[in-house]
Design a protein around this motif. Structure first.
Motif, mmCIF file in Angstrom:
data_model
loop_
_atom_site.group_PDB
_atom_site.id
_atom_site.type_symbol
_atom_site.label_atom_id
_atom_site.label_comp_id
_atom_site.label_asym_id
_atom_site.label_seq_id
_atom_site.Cartn_x
_atom_site.Cartn_y
_atom_site.Cartn_z
ATOM 1 N N VAL A 135 10.289 3.491 2.005
ATOM 2 C CA VAL A 135 11.206 4.372 1.284
ATOM 3 C C VAL A 135 12.018 5.191 2.293
ATOM 4 N N ARG A 136 11.322 5.736 3.273
ATOM 5 C CA ARG A 136 11.953 6.509 4.333
ATOM 6 C C ARG A 136 13.000 5.665 5.066
ATOM 7 N N GLN A 153 4.446 1.841 1.577
ATOM 8 C CA GLN A 153 5.528 2.143 0.649
ATOM 9 C C GLN A 153 6.298 3.375 1.109
ATOM 10 N N ALA A 154 5.574 4.412 1.512
ATOM 11 C CA ALA A 154 6.226 5.647 1.942
ATOM 12 C C ALA A 154 7.101 5.396 3.171
ATOM 13 N N GLY A 205 11.715 10.707 -5.401
ATOM 14 C CA GLY A 205 12.014 10.937 -4.000
ATOM 15 C C GLY A 205 13.023 9.963 -3.422
ATOM 16 N N VAL A 206 13.601 9.089 -4.240
ATOM 17 C CA VAL A 206 14.417 8.019 -3.672
ATOM 18 C C VAL A 206 15.881 8.075 -4.099
ATOM 19 N N ALA A 233 7.557 7.630 -10.935
ATOM 20 C CA ALA A 233 7.114 8.655 -9.978
ATOM 21 C C ALA A 233 7.794 8.449 -8.631
ATOM 22 N N LEU A 234 7.923 7.191 -8.229
ATOM 23 C CA LEU A 234 8.531 6.881 -6.938
ATOM 24 C C LEU A 234 9.996 7.315 -6.895
ATOM 25 N N ASP A 238 0.826 -1.201 0.000
ATOM 26 C CA ASP A 238 0.000 0.000 0.000
ATOM 27 C C ASP A 238 0.863 1.254 0.000
ATOM 28 N N VAL A 239 0.307 2.351 -0.521
ATOM 29 C CA VAL A 239 1.113 3.579 -0.625
ATOM 30 C C VAL A 239 1.646 4.067 0.711
ATOM 31 N N THR A 240 0.843 3.945 1.769
ATOM 32 C CA THR A 240 1.312 4.444 3.065
ATOM 33 C C THR A 240 2.481 3.591 3.560
ATOM 34 N N LEU A 290 2.557 9.011 -16.749
ATOM 35 C CA LEU A 290 2.359 9.003 -15.297
ATOM 36 C C LEU A 290 1.090 9.749 -14.955
ATOM 37 N N PRO A 291 0.179 9.099 -14.242
ATOM 38 C CA PRO A 291 -1.000 9.837 -13.827
ATOM 39 C C PRO A 291 -0.607 10.865 -12.759
ATOM 40 N N ARG A 292 -1.118 12.054 -12.871
ATOM 41 C CA ARG A 292 -0.805 13.083 -11.879
ATOM 42 C C ARG A 292 -2.077 13.636 -11.274
ATOM 43 N N PHE A 293 -1.961 14.077 -10.024
ATOM 44 C CA PHE A 293 -3.103 14.652 -9.318
ATOM 45 C C PHE A 293 -3.712 15.834 -10.060
#
Lengths: 324, 315
Positions: free
Chosen positions: B192-193, B188-189, B218-219, B214-215, B184-186, B256-259
């Motif tokens: 990554v951290r 995943q975040a 930040g990595v 997209a990921l 899940d994205v949460t 990439l889908p974006r908000f």
């Protein structure tokens, strides 16, 4: 929403027995799907989003509550009457290789719904509509005799979509239809959904965990956690200003394809951290992780109520009530 | 400049007559994080398995102009040396921890195994170290969880166990193959951290293999984009997103889908029903800019800090 609901869930609960424990799959779900809308359901694994999709099509019987389709209760229907309704109610799954019969050619896979629902009397009569359906989803009708394994993942998903639409579906529940596909193929399938919507007549329930995709395709988004709906509303509004802290946590976790923004985000402390409040089915499912935990959250479940026009949230932080 | 942890040049991996990876180069310094991005079948995992010498000799033919891991020539050293390098010099974490972990062995023993082998610790010292490692990766009460089996953990927690096993050898290079794809994205975040934090703290080199462009923003510090087994572009992360050079990178970023954007831009060239070209630039059949020269594979051209294999950049 002023359109008449096509499908409606009221007071839906799903409970399982596992060992001596009772597990809650869905809790007090009230949800109306309007005709012609694209409704997205998001939430983490185990939140109940797939169960909700299955209950909506009566592929799974709820423990309590009612499922209505065009005003008629589906749960009361006899199997053979239900089978007739299914013509209009279809499902698309995440993994097309698992949901397509490996021993049937594309032609048989797409022709079968026509035979089952008596839209064709002989297999010979399915040839034309099958070819037309293949062209609609961008497949070459010359490949009609091939088997699923002879297609790529994106092509297989297009076969599954074509199958769902063969017998004139009104309601399509798509359970993570993009999750197993490469990114460039995802946009291809999204384009196909877009075309189907533009041609009209199809109502989509789109189960996903991909927020950006949802923000671009859905008219309305439902956020689920722990078997409950915690928020719903128009995707842009919900994602720009989440009313529920869980929605906020989801939005904050979405990778942004922008190195600067991603770095700024990583410098902030982690948003939601477990702080030991145990999860209970009668309380807010986000309470154990919520950075805004109020005393009320530890003893009373906030009801799902309107916090703005077209917007519901189940959180004591919102609405003009005073927390108990 | 410090010695490269990974120095790879002209890697080629063949399975029979199929060439899965051709002429791929990758350079990773201590403390540097590099993203290896590509769609399924691009050869990204195949290339990384070659780095650890994990292709069975009978199945794949691996050749390279240079393939050095912390100075060791991977293609020349005996299997015994390879086994010693794996885990101690470079460790790998995989997409699906449930397949990578041993289901019938408590996680404590799985971590301790690495400590005993690479650091010659005794059993009880190894178990103590294992519980400390579990806490390092964010599993509370490490000592109390040593006897638990992989099934007792959620997907995100299992991936933390995998990271603890990878860290046990104190590797200098960490290879992460889609470690968050199934999560899940949460979750995943959080991972990554965790991985990024550990990598900085320990000055490890990091190669993150993924299909998720997209990921990567930040990595990693640098991104290498693969298509059909070849490097299309290699650029510092900021340049890649601000000024993609290769038409394939542009297509990836556009899909990439974006908000905030409108509906995704579906382009004809994004259709992968078109097979990659066997000769010349593999992206040519999908490329909106293709011209006669694309029948030949372009070399990597340098343009203001980025490298891309496209004739459009030839001057």
């Amino acid at each position: 929403m002023n359109r008449a609901p096509l499908a409606e869930l009221s007071g839906i609960g799903v409970r399982y027995r596992k060992g001596g424990d009772v597990r809650h799959g869905l809790i007090e779900i009230d949800l109306a799907v309007a005709a012609g809308e694209t409704l997205a359901i998001i939430g983490e694994s185990g939140c109940g989003k797939s169960t909700l999709g299955r209950v909506l099509l009566r592929l799974q019987e709820p423990t309590e509550g009612d499922v209505r389709y065009r005003g008629e209760s589906l749960l009361a229907l006899k199997p053979h009457a239900m089978r007739r309704r299914r013509q209009a109610m279809q499902m698309i799954f995440q993994d097309p290789l698992a949901s397509l019969n490996p021993r049937m050619t594309v032609g048989e896979t797409l022709g079968e719904p026509l035979m089952v629902h008596r839209l064709a009397r002989r297999w010979r009569d399915t040839v034309e509509p099958v070819a037309a359906a293949m062209r609609r989803v961008g497949l070459d009708p010359a490949t009609v005799r091939r088997f699923p394994h002879q297609f790529s993942g994106g092509q297989r998903q297009r076969i599954a979509i074509a199958r769902a639409t063969m017998a004139g579906a009104e309601l399509i529940v798509a359970d993570e239809p993009l999750a197993s596909l490469d990114i460039t193929i995802q946009s291809q399938i999204l384009g196909l959904f877009e075309d189907m919507r533009a041609q009209g007549g199809v109502t989509f329930v789109f189960i996903s965990h991909d927020l950006p995709v949802v923000s671009q395709t859905a008219d309305r988004v439902v956020v689920m956690l722990g078997g409950r709906i915690v928020e719903d509303g128009a995707p842009r509004a919900v994602f720009r200003e989440p009313a529920h802290p869980y929605t906020q946590a989801l939005v904050d976790a979405v990778p942004v394809p922008d190195p600067d923004a991603a770095r700024r985000r990583q410098e902030r402390p982690a948003a939601a951290v477990a702080h030991g409040t145990p999860a209970r089915p009668d309380l807010c499912p986000f309470a154990p992780r919520c950075p805004h935990l109020l005393p009320a959250c530890t003893h009373t479940m906030p009801p799902l109520r309107h916090v703005a026009p077209g917007r519901r949230a189940a959180c004591w932080l919102h609405g003009d009530w005073s927390p108990p | 400049m410090s010695e490269a942890l990974l120095d790879m040049n002209g890697l080629e991996v063949r399975f029979g007559s199929t060439i899965a990876v051709r002429d791929v180069g990758l350079h990773v310094l201590p403390g540097e994080a590099v993203g290896l991005v590509g769609e399924s079948g691009s050869g990204k995992s195949t290339a990384m398995l070659a780095v650890l010498g994990l292709h069975p000799p009978g199945s794949a033919a691996v050749t390279a102009r240079r393939l050095r891991l912390a100075g060791h020539d991977i293609l020349a050293v005996p299997e015994r040396t390879l086994r010693d390098l794996r885990g101690r010099v470079a460790a790998m974490i995989f997409q699906d921890p449930l397949t990578a972990l041993n289901p019938v062995m408590p996680i404590g023993s799985q971590i301790a195994e690495v400590l005993v082998r690479h650091h010659r610790l005794g059993r009880s010292a190894a178990m103590m170290q294992a519980s400390a490692l579990l806490e390092t990766v964010g599993i509370a009460d490490g000592a109390g969880r040593l006897r638990d089996y992989p099934m007792a953990f959620s997907g995100g927690m299992r991936q933390r166990v995998m990271i603890a096993i990878a860290l046990a050898g104190q590797p200098r290079l960490l290879i992460a193959d889609e470690p968050t794809t199934a999560l899940d994205v949460t979750v995943q975040a959080e991972l990554v951290r965790l991985i990024r934090g550990l990598q900085r703290e320990r000055g490890m080199g990091l190669v993150w293999v993924t299909h998720d462009l997209a990921l990567m923003a930040g990595v990693v510090d640098r991104v290498v984009v693969l298509y059909a087994g070849r490097v299309m572009e290699s650029a510092p992360v900021d340049l890649l997103y601000a000024r993609p050079l290769h038409p394939y990178t542009v297509a990836l970023l556009e899909s990439l889908p974006r908000f905030e954007a409108g509906p995704p831009r579906v382009r004809a060239h994004a259709t992968r029903d078109v097979a990659p070209a066997a000769e010349g630039c593999p992206f040519a059949p999908r490329c909106p800019h293709r011209f006669a020269r694309c029948a030949q594979m372009p070399p990597l051209f340098e343009d203001r800090g980025s490298l891309a294999a496209c004739w459009l950049l030839a001057r």
